[in-house]
Scaffold this active site. Structure first.
Site, PDB file in Angstrom:
ATOM      1  N   LYS A 113       0.864  -1.185   0.000  1.00  0.00           N
ATOM      2  CA  LYS A 113       0.000   0.000   0.000  1.00  0.00           C
ATOM      3  C   LYS A 113       0.894   1.226   0.000  1.00  0.00           C
ATOM      4  O   LYS A 113       1.861   1.302   0.772  1.00  0.00           O
ATOM      5  CB  LYS A 113      -0.856   0.002   1.286  1.00  0.00           C
ATOM      6  CG  LYS A 113      -1.900   1.100   1.334  1.00  0.00           C
ATOM      7  CD  LYS A 113      -3.192   0.668   0.701  1.00  0.00           C
ATOM      8  CE  LYS A 113      -4.146   1.815   0.438  1.00  0.00           C
ATOM      9  NZ  LYS A 113      -3.787   2.657  -0.703  1.00  0.00           N
TER      10      LYS A 113
ATOM     11  N   LYS B 221       4.748   1.982   8.614  1.00  0.00           N
ATOM     12  CA  LYS B 221       3.575   2.806   8.975  1.00  0.00           C
ATOM     13  C   LYS B 221       2.331   1.920   9.117  1.00  0.00           C
ATOM     14  O   LYS B 221       1.589   2.026  10.097  1.00  0.00           O
ATOM     15  CB  LYS B 221       3.364   3.851   7.874  1.00  0.00           C
ATOM     16  CG  LYS B 221       2.390   4.945   8.234  1.00  0.00           C
ATOM     17  CD  LYS B 221       2.194   5.906   7.058  1.00  0.00           C
ATOM     18  CE  LYS B 221       3.489   6.522   6.606  1.00  0.00           C
ATOM     19  NZ  LYS B 221       3.291   7.493   5.508  1.00  0.00           N
TER      20      LYS B 221
ATOM     21  N   LYS C  17       5.216   1.988  -2.935  1.00  0.00           N
ATOM     22  CA  LYS C  17       5.208   3.402  -3.322  1.00  0.00           C
ATOM     23  C   LYS C  17       5.498   3.488  -4.814  1.00  0.00           C
ATOM     24  O   LYS C  17       6.143   2.612  -5.380  1.00  0.00           O
ATOM     25  CB  LYS C  17       6.284   4.184  -2.553  1.00  0.00           C
ATOM     26  CG  LYS C  17       5.975   5.667  -2.428  1.00  0.00           C
ATOM     27  CD  LYS C  17       4.947   5.932  -1.347  1.00  0.00           C
ATOM     28  CE  LYS C  17       4.611   7.401  -1.228  1.00  0.00           C
ATOM     29  NZ  LYS C  17       3.825   7.654  -0.004  1.00  0.00           N
TER      30      LYS C  17
ATOM     31  N   THR D 109      -5.091  12.576   6.301  1.00  0.00           N
ATOM     32  CA  THR D 109      -3.697  12.673   6.744  1.00  0.00           C
ATOM     33  C   THR D 109      -3.559  13.793   7.776  1.00  0.00           C
ATOM     34  O   THR D 109      -2.992  13.606   8.858  1.00  0.00           O
ATOM     35  CB  THR D 109      -2.768  12.907   5.540  1.00  0.00           C
ATOM     36  OG1 THR D 109      -2.985  11.844   4.615  1.00  0.00           O
ATOM     37  CG2 THR D 109      -1.316  12.956   5.953  1.00  0.00           C
TER      38      THR D 109
ATOM     39  N   ASN E  80      -2.434  19.138   0.488  1.00  0.00           N
ATOM     40  CA  ASN E  80      -3.510  18.365   1.118  1.00  0.00           C
ATOM     41  C   ASN E  80      -3.255  18.167   2.617  1.00  0.00           C
ATOM     42  O   ASN E  80      -4.109  18.488   3.455  1.00  0.00           O
ATOM     43  CB  ASN E  80      -3.642  17.013   0.399  1.00  0.00           C
ATOM     44  CG  ASN E  80      -4.592  16.075   1.119  1.00  0.00           C
ATOM     45  OD1 ASN E  80      -4.268  15.507   2.158  1.00  0.00           O
ATOM     46  ND2 ASN E  80      -5.797  15.940   0.596  1.00  0.00           N
TER      47      ASN E  80
ATOM     48  N   SER F 267      -7.399   5.161   3.809  1.00  0.00           N
ATOM     49  CA  SER F 267      -7.286   4.398   2.551  1.00  0.00           C
ATOM     50  C   SER F 267      -7.684   2.940   2.794  1.00  0.00           C
ATOM     51  O   SER F 267      -8.345   2.314   1.974  1.00  0.00           O
ATOM     52  CB  SER F 267      -5.852   4.446   2.028  1.00  0.00           C
ATOM     53  OG  SER F 267      -5.664   5.583   1.210  1.00  0.00           O
TER      54      SER F 267
HETATM   55  P1  NAD Z   1       0.460  18.046  -2.011  1.00  0.00           P
HETATM   56  O1  NAD Z   1       0.932  17.853  -3.407  1.00  0.00           O
HETATM   57  O2  NAD Z   1      -0.989  18.194  -1.775  1.00  0.00           O
HETATM   58  O3  NAD Z   1       1.181  19.319  -1.361  1.00  0.00           O
HETATM   59  C1  NAD Z   1       2.573  19.441  -1.316  1.00  0.00           C
HETATM   60  C2  NAD Z   1       2.861  20.794  -0.701  1.00  0.00           C
HETATM   61  O4  NAD Z   1       4.261  20.926  -0.510  1.00  0.00           O
HETATM   62  C3  NAD Z   1       2.439  21.957  -1.593  1.00  0.00           C
HETATM   63  O5  NAD Z   1       1.957  23.003  -0.788  1.00  0.00           O
HETATM   64  C4  NAD Z   1       3.744  22.384  -2.239  1.00  0.00           C
HETATM   65  O6  NAD Z   1       3.722  23.737  -2.659  1.00  0.00           O
HETATM   66  C5  NAD Z   1       4.675  22.176  -1.082  1.00  0.00           C
HETATM   67  N1  NAD Z   1       6.068  22.062  -1.484  1.00  0.00           N
HETATM   68  C6  NAD Z   1       6.586  21.410  -2.558  1.00  0.00           C
HETATM   69  N2  NAD Z   1       7.916  21.591  -2.576  1.00  0.00           N
HETATM   70  C7  NAD Z   1       8.223  22.352  -1.488  1.00  0.00           C
HETATM   71  C8  NAD Z   1       9.424  22.858  -0.946  1.00  0.00           C
HETATM   72  N3  NAD Z   1      10.596  22.616  -1.538  1.00  0.00           N
HETATM   73  N4  NAD Z   1       9.350  23.586   0.199  1.00  0.00           N
HETATM   74  C9  NAD Z   1       8.178  23.821   0.796  1.00  0.00           C
HETATM   75  N5  NAD Z   1       7.007  23.365   0.328  1.00  0.00           N
HETATM   76  C10 NAD Z   1       7.046  22.645  -0.790  1.00  0.00           C
HETATM   77  O7  NAD Z   1       1.085  16.844  -1.187  1.00  0.00           O
HETATM   78  P2  NAD Z   1       0.580  16.254   0.183  1.00  0.00           P
HETATM   79  O8  NAD Z   1      -0.292  15.109  -0.127  1.00  0.00           O
HETATM   80  O9  NAD Z   1       0.103  17.351   1.068  1.00  0.00           O
HETATM   81  O10 NAD Z   1       1.943  15.633   0.746  1.00  0.00           O
HETATM   82  C11 NAD Z   1       2.829  16.396   1.564  1.00  0.00           C
HETATM   83  C12 NAD Z   1       3.675  15.439   2.366  1.00  0.00           C
HETATM   84  O11 NAD Z   1       2.826  14.606   3.152  1.00  0.00           O
HETATM   85  C13 NAD Z   1       4.548  14.479   1.547  1.00  0.00           C
HETATM   86  O12 NAD Z   1       5.738  14.219   2.230  1.00  0.00           O
HETATM   87  C14 NAD Z   1       3.706  13.239   1.491  1.00  0.00           C
HETATM   88  O13 NAD Z   1       4.490  12.068   1.216  1.00  0.00           O
HETATM   89  C15 NAD Z   1       3.136  13.243   2.874  1.00  0.00           C
HETATM   90  N6  NAD Z   1       1.939  12.434   3.031  1.00  0.00           N
HETATM   91  C16 NAD Z   1       0.822  12.669   2.304  1.00  0.00           C
HETATM   92  C17 NAD Z   1      -0.283  11.836   2.472  1.00  0.00           C
HETATM   93  C18 NAD Z   1      -1.567  12.065   1.736  1.00  0.00           C
HETATM   94  O14 NAD Z   1      -2.515  11.323   1.986  1.00  0.00           O
HETATM   95  N7  NAD Z   1      -1.671  13.040   0.853  1.00  0.00           N
HETATM   96  C19 NAD Z   1      -0.239  10.790   3.394  1.00  0.00           C
HETATM   97  C20 NAD Z   1       0.914  10.603   4.152  1.00  0.00           C
HETATM   98  C21 NAD Z   1       1.998  11.425   3.949  1.00  0.00           C
END
Ligand code: NAD
Length: 462
Positions: A83, A107, A119, A203, A234, A384
């Protein structure tokens, strides 16, 4: 339908010195010292079970063709199907995807859901694609991986720069390849295609439930807690919204273009509205930044309207004088280089892998408590799992039911990690890995450890 080329191989690599996957594996060695598992189990977990590398030929709207490298890594499936999300980002590489898959294995084990770790990623700047190009890319990825993903094999989900719309296209393409509707192949889908209520903010909400546990333990008064959040996508937006609704002071947020800070607290709903207002319907990506002026909308403001927020860089945000720091963007943000200057006393890792092992040691020495990613951001994969379970049972749970189940799962996992931390006198990250490794090794052993790893050895021993 044209099938994209894919090679499926059993990798021999366990990481290259200095890469992020090798760094991730150091957590395994630490956990093994705490819970004492069979060496063969560690050998198994040091290598991903399967690595798929593909090339996705993408026809652009102007007729040109570009070939994009794509990956799917299945780290371990001892506890259930793999997953993990799919990332569209120019900096994606194999080591990163392997590290992300490894973190997913742990996790899922920490929160006790019946999945292993996977992944995926594509090396692309998706913000430069039109809606039609993005759809062709998403369908191309689903075709390239159609033989290795599936509801009982490997179930992808959204990650950085992928979203519900993309998951819907991928589910549709996979269903076409397999000649039957298969909503449970992917999670984080639009509700209309079998997505779960409550997945969108899961999340951020999971991290929020962890912070509520900290609040109880420490006797925090929310209005006195200053919070900085790096990344306003997100995950970052929802944790900001939920904390502010409880009275927490969100004093800084940032995205890829930079950040804004305001000591008295930012107007989080207005910032979210600004980001969503700039969102393209065709791709879902926002052209707006939190840095854009609230009056004229420009980041190099010339409207004369006094802005009461200070513009800051992403590096500055991490070092602000706050109580709670929430990295919610990318990996390796807290490093050996800046860990000495982090002023927050608590870090809650909503991003995956935001703290390097060297930074961890420095933060620990300085008494900074880090709630690790494999616990703090597990709300996404937990809901999920709920989505997959609903799809397989043909049910739809109400939003309050999803929230209640998520809270129960996160609170239980938080309690187990805290107990382990106290019992072994180790930081929360080591405790979380120890909890995860215990659950994974139990599953591997229950499947018959000796014969699984070494049939010749078990023959010799009998
Ligand atoms: P997303 O695409 O919705 O948002 C990413 C955010 O990070 C955006 O605001 C973008 O502008 C910002 N960003 C990108 N590069 C950057 C930088 N160099 N410095 C500062 N900000 C930057 O992605 P997301 O889903 O919010 O994921 C963010 C983190 O959370 C990731 O590490 C992801 O692996 C982790 N995560 C997400 C989920 C999920 O369900 N979406 C679950 C677990 C972990």
């Amino acid at each position: 339908m044209e099938q994209t080329p894919a090679t499926i191989s059993d990798p021999t690599r366990t990481g290259t010195p200095g890469d992020i996957f090798t760094a991730a594996l150091t957590r395994l060695d630490e956990a093994a010292k705490l819970v004492g598992v069979d060496d063969e189990i560690l050998t198994r977990l040091r290598r991903p079970k399967r690595v798929v590398q593909a090339t996705i030929p993408l026809r652009l709207d102007d007729g040109t063709l570009c070939c994009l490298p794509a990956y799917r890594v299945q780290h371990d499936d001892s506890r259930g199907p793999c997953k993990g999300g799919i990332r569209f980002h120019p900096a994606v590489d194999l080591a990163e995807v392997q590290a992300l898959a490894f973190w997913m294995t742990f996790k899922c084990a920490v929160v006790g859901i019946p999945f292993g770790g996977g992944k995926g990623g594509v090396v692309v700047d998706p913000k430069r694609l039109s809606g039609a190009e993005l759809e062709r890319l998403s369908r191309g990825y689903a075709r390239a991986m159609a033989d290795v993903i599936g509801p009982t094999r490997d179930v992808p989900a959204p990650d950085v720069y992928t979203n519900a719309m993309i998951m819907g296209w991928m589910m549709d393409e996979y269903s076409e390849c397999h000649r039957g509707r298969e909503p449970a192949v992917i999670t984080g889908k639009p509700i209309a295609l079998g997505g779960s209520l409550g997945r969108e903010d899961a999340t951020g909400r999971g991290a929020y439930y962890c912070i509520k546990e900290l609040e109880n333990q420490r006797g925090w008064t929310p209005s006195t807690i200053r919070v900085a959040i790096q990344g306003f996508g997100n995950a970052g937006q929802h944790v900001a919204r939920l904390l502010q609704a409880d009275g927490y002071r969100i004093v800084a947020v940032s995205d890829s273009r930079g950040g804004v800070a305001r000591l008295e607290g930012l107007d989080v709903p207005a910032l979210i509205e600004k980001k969503l207002g700039g969102r393209s319907l065709a791709t879902g990506y926002s052209s707006k930044s939190v840095c854009d002026c609230p009056h004229c909308g420009s980041s190099s403001c010339s409207c004369g309207g006094a802005r009461d927020e200070r513009l800051i860089s992403n590096a500055e945000l991490l070092e602000l004088d706050v109580d709670l720091l929430i990295p919610a963007a990318l990996e390796e943000q807290l490093t050996e280089e800046n860990a000495d200057r982090i002023r927050a006393r608590t870090v809650v890792e909503v991003a995956n892998g935001p703290t390097t092992p060297m930074a961890d040691l420095i933060l620990e020495k300085r008494g900074v408590q880090v709630v690790p990613d494999i616990l703090a951001n597990a709300g996404g994969v937990t809901v999920s799992y709920f989505e997959w379970a609903q799809n397989r049972a043909g049910l739809q749970w109400s939003e309050p039911e999803v929230h209640a189940r998520l809270r129960e799962t996160m609170t239980r996992a938080f309690g187990s990690v805290m107990d382990m931390s106290k019992r072994k006198r180790v930081p929360l990250r080591a405790a979380a890995y120890a909890c995860g490794l215990t659950a994974i090794s139990e599953a591997i052993s229950a499947s018959g450890t000796q014969s699984y790893f070494s049939p010749t050895r078990s023959r010799r021993e009998t």
